[in-house]
Each structure stands twice: as C-alpha cells, then as structure tokens.
Design a protein around this motif. Sequence first.
Motif, short mmCIF file in Angstrom:
data_model
loop_
_atom_site.label_atom_id
_atom_site.label_comp_id
_atom_site.label_asym_id
_atom_site.label_seq_id
_atom_site.Cartn_x
_atom_site.Cartn_y
_atom_site.Cartn_z
N UNK A 174 -3.18 77.38 34.78
CA UNK A 174 -3.84 78.68 34.72
C UNK A 174 -3.72 79.26 33.32
N UNK A 175 -4.84 79.75 32.78
CA UNK A 175 -4.89 80.26 31.41
C UNK A 175 -5.22 81.75 31.41
N UNK A 176 -4.76 82.44 30.38
CA UNK A 176 -5.09 83.85 30.20
C UNK A 176 -5.29 84.13 28.71
N UNK A 177 -6.26 84.97 28.41
CA UNK A 177 -6.49 85.48 27.06
C UNK A 177 -6.16 86.96 27.11
N UNK A 178 -5.38 87.46 26.15
CA UNK A 178 -4.99 88.87 26.15
C UNK A 178 -5.51 89.55 24.89
N UNK A 179 -5.60 90.88 24.95
CA UNK A 179 -6.04 91.59 23.75
C UNK A 179 -4.86 91.86 22.83
N UNK A 206 -7.73 88.58 30.26
CA UNK A 206 -8.94 87.92 30.76
C UNK A 206 -8.55 86.60 31.41
N UNK A 207 -9.05 86.37 32.63
CA UNK A 207 -8.81 85.13 33.35
C UNK A 207 -10.09 84.29 33.34
N UNK A 208 -9.94 82.99 33.51
CA UNK A 208 -11.08 82.08 33.44
C UNK A 208 -11.85 82.05 34.75
N UNK A 209 -13.17 82.28 34.68
CA UNK A 209 -14.01 82.24 35.87
C UNK A 209 -13.94 80.87 36.54
N UNK A 210 -13.86 79.81 35.74
CA UNK A 210 -13.85 78.45 36.30
C UNK A 210 -12.54 78.11 37.01
N UNK A 211 -11.53 79.00 36.90
CA UNK A 211 -10.27 78.75 37.58
C UNK A 211 -10.11 79.62 38.83
N UNK A 232 -12.32 88.77 34.88
CA UNK A 232 -12.44 87.32 34.99
C UNK A 232 -13.78 86.94 34.38
N UNK A 233 -13.77 86.07 33.37
CA UNK A 233 -14.96 85.84 32.55
C UNK A 233 -15.22 84.34 32.35
N UNK A 234 -16.46 84.04 32.02
CA UNK A 234 -16.84 82.64 31.74
C UNK A 234 -16.58 82.31 30.28
#
Length: 198
Positions: free
Chosen positions: A83-88, A140-145, A54-56
């Motif tokens: 809810x958002x996600x970033x993947x590799x 990766x998940x959003x820290x702000x969420x 979980x990242x900013x």
Amino acid sequence: MYREILSRLQGMPGVVSAASSVLTPIQPAGWANMVQPQGFISKSRGDSLLFLNRVSADYFRTMRTPVRMGRGFDSRDDLTAPLAIVINESAAHHFFGGSNPLGKTIGMRKRGGSDLYQVIGVVKDTKYNRLDEAQRNIGFLAAAQDPTPQPSLNYSLRSDGPEEALIPSVRAAFSGVNRDIALEFRNLETQVNESLLR
C-alpha cells in the motif's frame, strides 16, 4: 469499468490529461482519518488527523500539483503491491519533521484492524475544502489499490480547448462502457468561485 472509462477519456482529442478521484478540490465533502505515522508522538487527538483523497495515476499532473520528493502513483501501485501513500508538504513536516519521509510508514485504522501505507512521494501543499482554510495535512491513496471502489467517482479533464466542446465526446466515452451511468459536469474554476460566495 473505471479504468476503461479513464483510458477512453485520456485518449480523447483535445484532452491534455485526465484523472479520477474520490474528491475534487474546493468542495464541501471531505474524508479524514486518525493515523499513526512512523515515529510520530501525538500531543492531542487532532494532532494525528490526516485529510484524504483516493486518486488515479495522472491526478497530480492533471491538477498541476508539483511532486516535491519521490514520485506520484503509477502502474506499480496496484492491488498486488504494498500500500502506497503520497502526502503533502505540511503532512511531511508535521509527522516527520526534518527527516526524509520517503519509505516511512503511516498506519491507518479500518474495520477489523489497520493498514500500513508506505510514503512514496511528497507533493506541494494545496487547498482541500476552501481557499481560506488553514493549511491541512493531506494524504493521497492510489485508486488502483482500492479493492472496493465507491459507487460514484469524479473524473477531471484538462483540455487545450473549451470544455463545452468536450462534453459530447465525454458522454460517448461513458456510454461506450455503460449506458446507465449518470453524469454531472462542473468546471473547476466555477466550483472555486462558488465557494467564495457569501
């Protein structure tokens, strides 16, 4: 409090970029979940495993991880947004094959139900625990969420000078928010080198 600390760190002289994360790369700790990507048919239990962090918003810039498709996290990804996600790249290929993963959803179980995340970006593959590990599917998940942040957090700073020179300013930035916060400092290069020791 976490947002205030990050804002202070980002504004410090000598800091090129700063970000927060639950985990830092190449450390023994990990976090993984079984997921249900849209349209993906799992062939085995491990087939739907996704390693997480979980990242900013500035995490990918700070770690110099290129965004290959879509975008990284920004001010849009807060508690009021979907809810958002970033993947590799590996996860994008594994779960979605040759199709465009942007806009697809990934379901993740939690206590009392499950959450549905929308893929907003794809980043270059990176290592998770070790340099010699087989490439993993990472999300990766959003820290702000995160409605219930962890009691401990990692802050990563990229600077244009020696890190020792930053430490007094970092301590001052934290104490300006809360004098009771305990700090531990680690250089990422040292962390990587120590991971190679037998």
